[in-house]
Design a protein around this motif. Structure first.
Motif, PDB file in Angstrom:
ATOM      1  N   ILE A   1       0.826  -1.219   0.000  1.00 18.14           N
ATOM      2  CA  ILE A   1       0.000   0.000   0.000  1.00 18.14           C
ATOM      3  C   ILE A   1       0.855   1.262   0.000  1.00 18.14           C
ATOM      4  N   CYS A   2       1.933   1.270   0.759  1.00 24.76           N
ATOM      5  CA  CYS A   2       2.737   2.486   0.913  1.00 24.76           C
ATOM      6  C   CYS A   2       3.847   2.616  -0.139  1.00 24.76           C
ATOM      7  N   ASN A   3       4.299   1.494  -0.694  1.00 20.30           N
ATOM      8  CA  ASN A   3       5.343   1.538  -1.731  1.00 20.30           C
ATOM      9  C   ASN A   3       4.991   0.605  -2.888  1.00 20.30           C
ATOM     10  N   PRO A   4       3.863   0.836  -3.546  1.00 20.20           N
ATOM     11  CA  PRO A   4       3.404  -0.109  -4.584  1.00 20.20           C
ATOM     12  C   PRO A   4       4.369  -0.257  -5.757  1.00 20.20           C
ATOM     13  N   LEU A   5       5.046   0.825  -6.140  1.00 20.21           N
ATOM     14  CA  LEU A   5       5.960   0.753  -7.285  1.00 20.21           C
ATOM     15  C   LEU A   5       7.211  -0.070  -6.969  1.00 20.21           C
ATOM     16  N   LEU A   6       7.633  -0.038  -5.705  1.00 22.84           N
ATOM     17  CA  LEU A   6       8.823  -0.787  -5.303  1.00 22.84           C
ATOM     18  C   LEU A   6       8.490  -2.165  -4.726  1.00 22.84           C
ATOM     19  N   TYR A   7       7.196  -2.503  -4.699  1.00 24.46           N
ATOM     20  CA  TYR A   7       6.759  -3.762  -4.078  1.00 24.46           C
ATOM     21  C   TYR A   7       7.478  -4.990  -4.644  1.00 24.46           C
ATOM     22  N   PRO A   8       7.573  -5.161  -5.974  1.00 24.71           N
ATOM     23  CA  PRO A   8       8.257  -6.360  -6.500  1.00 24.71           C
ATOM     24  C   PRO A   8       9.733  -6.425  -6.104  1.00 24.71           C
ATOM     25  N   VAL A   9      10.363  -5.260  -5.920  1.00 29.94           N
ATOM     26  CA  VAL A   9      11.784  -5.237  -5.555  1.00 29.94           C
ATOM     27  C   VAL A   9      11.960  -5.530  -4.067  1.00 29.94           C
ATOM     28  N   ILE A  10      11.147  -4.849  -3.221  1.00 31.34           N
ATOM     29  CA  ILE A  10      11.278  -5.014  -1.771  1.00 31.34           C
ATOM     30  C   ILE A  10      10.871  -6.421  -1.345  1.00 31.34           C
ATOM     31  N   MET A  11       9.725  -6.892  -1.864  1.00 32.05           N
ATOM     32  CA  MET A  11       9.222  -8.211  -1.480  1.00 32.05           C
ATOM     33  C   MET A  11       9.653  -9.250  -2.513  1.00 32.05           C
ATOM     34  N   SER A  12      10.943  -9.347  -2.719  1.00 32.02           N
ATOM     35  CA  SER A  12      11.470 -10.338  -3.656  1.00 32.02           C
ATOM     36  C   SER A  12      11.329 -11.738  -3.062  1.00 32.02           C
TER      37      SER A  12
END
Length: 313
Positions: A126-137
């Motif tokens: 919710i707070c970082n949708p654009l970076l979600y795939p990178v952060i939650m690898s």
């Protein structure tokens, strides 16, 4: 100090949920339905999130592990509890009791940290949708699951060896429906201050650290939602958290009710009722909550039923 003659305990007797004969049959039927529903629901969730290609995301990876832990501790407790209703003396061996305690602690502790990892996942989504795939690898997801499993294995082994490393008195009757720490401590002959301190330290760390992660994640999520200008965006953000928030509220609410209430208000019947709720009822509710409130899971279920129907048609 004079040595005491201690009888070697080879088995324990579990008194079960109730000693009232008229309640044995209806309670057996009720708990059998609850356990079978939990077994089918969680197994179905593990299979569904494992085979459906559209559910191969971090959120459903955590959900699959949640179902595994639900299966773990409900199966560690449920079958033996059900046996108590159909046999005159429900006995469990010394090592069987130790194994049950270790498995229960492993899976119940893991569930706490899985729920906190799921809250962090929702925060990132919710707070970082654009970076979600990178952060939650995939690597991060495995670390978030692997570390709690390793830690909880260590915790369960330490507690179990500490409890069963002390001598038991002649009494082997456990006033509970499974081998839990508190009723086992009452059967020990030696000083239990050290083992009680160890249990309380682990319990406090597990509950406080995991709950803190959940609270911080949802406070940040709430702040992000309040800053959204679109009502549709706020509705969508809340809907992604609805199922998890429901599960967290029920699970932590039950644990807090059981362990934070004043000692004077504790009773055996209240503790048994609370234990039934978080060992059998919650594992049944979790897959129901996620299947009824989650659109992706409902769509995946329809796709699976469609494939099954096409095989037999």
């Amino acid at each position: 100090m004079e040595p005491r003659n201690l009888t070697a305990v080879t088995e324990f007797i579990l008194l079960g949920v109730t000693d009232r004969p008229e309640l044995q049959a209806p309670l057996f039927g009720l708990f059998l339905v609850i356990y079978v529903t939990s077994l089918v629901g969680n197994l179905g969730m593990v299979i569904l999130t494992g085979v459906d290609l559209k559910l191969q995301t971090p959120m459903y990876f955590f959900l699959r592990n949640l179902a595994v832990t639900d299966l773990g501790y409900s199966t560690a407790v449920g079958p033996k509890m059900l046996a108590n209703f159909v046999v005159e003396w429900n006995t469990i061996s010394y090592y069987g009791c130790a194994a049950q305690l270790a498995c229960f602690l492993l899976f119940i502790g893991s569930e706490l940290f899985i729920l906190s990892a799921m809250s962090y996942d929702r925060y990132v989504a919710i707070c970082n949708p654009l970076l979600y795939p990178v952060i939650m690898s995939q690597k991060v997801c495995w670390v978030l699951m692997g570390v709690p499993y390793v830690y909880c294995t260590f915790m369960s082994l330490v507690v179990t060896t500490q409890v069963f490393g002390l001598p038991f008195c002649g009494s082997k009757v456990i006033n509970h429906f499974f081998c839990d720490c508190v009723p086992l401590l009452s059967l020990l002959c030696s000083n239990t201050q050290k083992v009680e301190l160890i249990i309380m330290s682990f319990a406090a760390f597990d509950l406080v650290s995991s709950l803190l992660m959940v609270l911080v994640s949802y406070l940040l999520i709430l702040r992000a939602i309040l800053r959204m200008k679109s009502a549709e965006g706020r509705r969508k953000a809340l809907s992604t958290c609805g199922s998890h928030l429901t599960v967290v509220t029920v699970f932590y609410g039950t644990l807090i009710f059981m362990y934070v209430q004043p000692q004077a208000s504790h009773s055996i019947d209240t503790d048994k009722l609370s234990s039934i709720f978080y060992t059998l009822v919650i594992p049944m509710l979790n897959p129901l909550i996620y299947s009824l409130r989650n659109r992706d899971v409902k769509c995946a279920l329809r796709r699976m039923w469609g494939k099954i129907a096409s095989i037999f048609s």
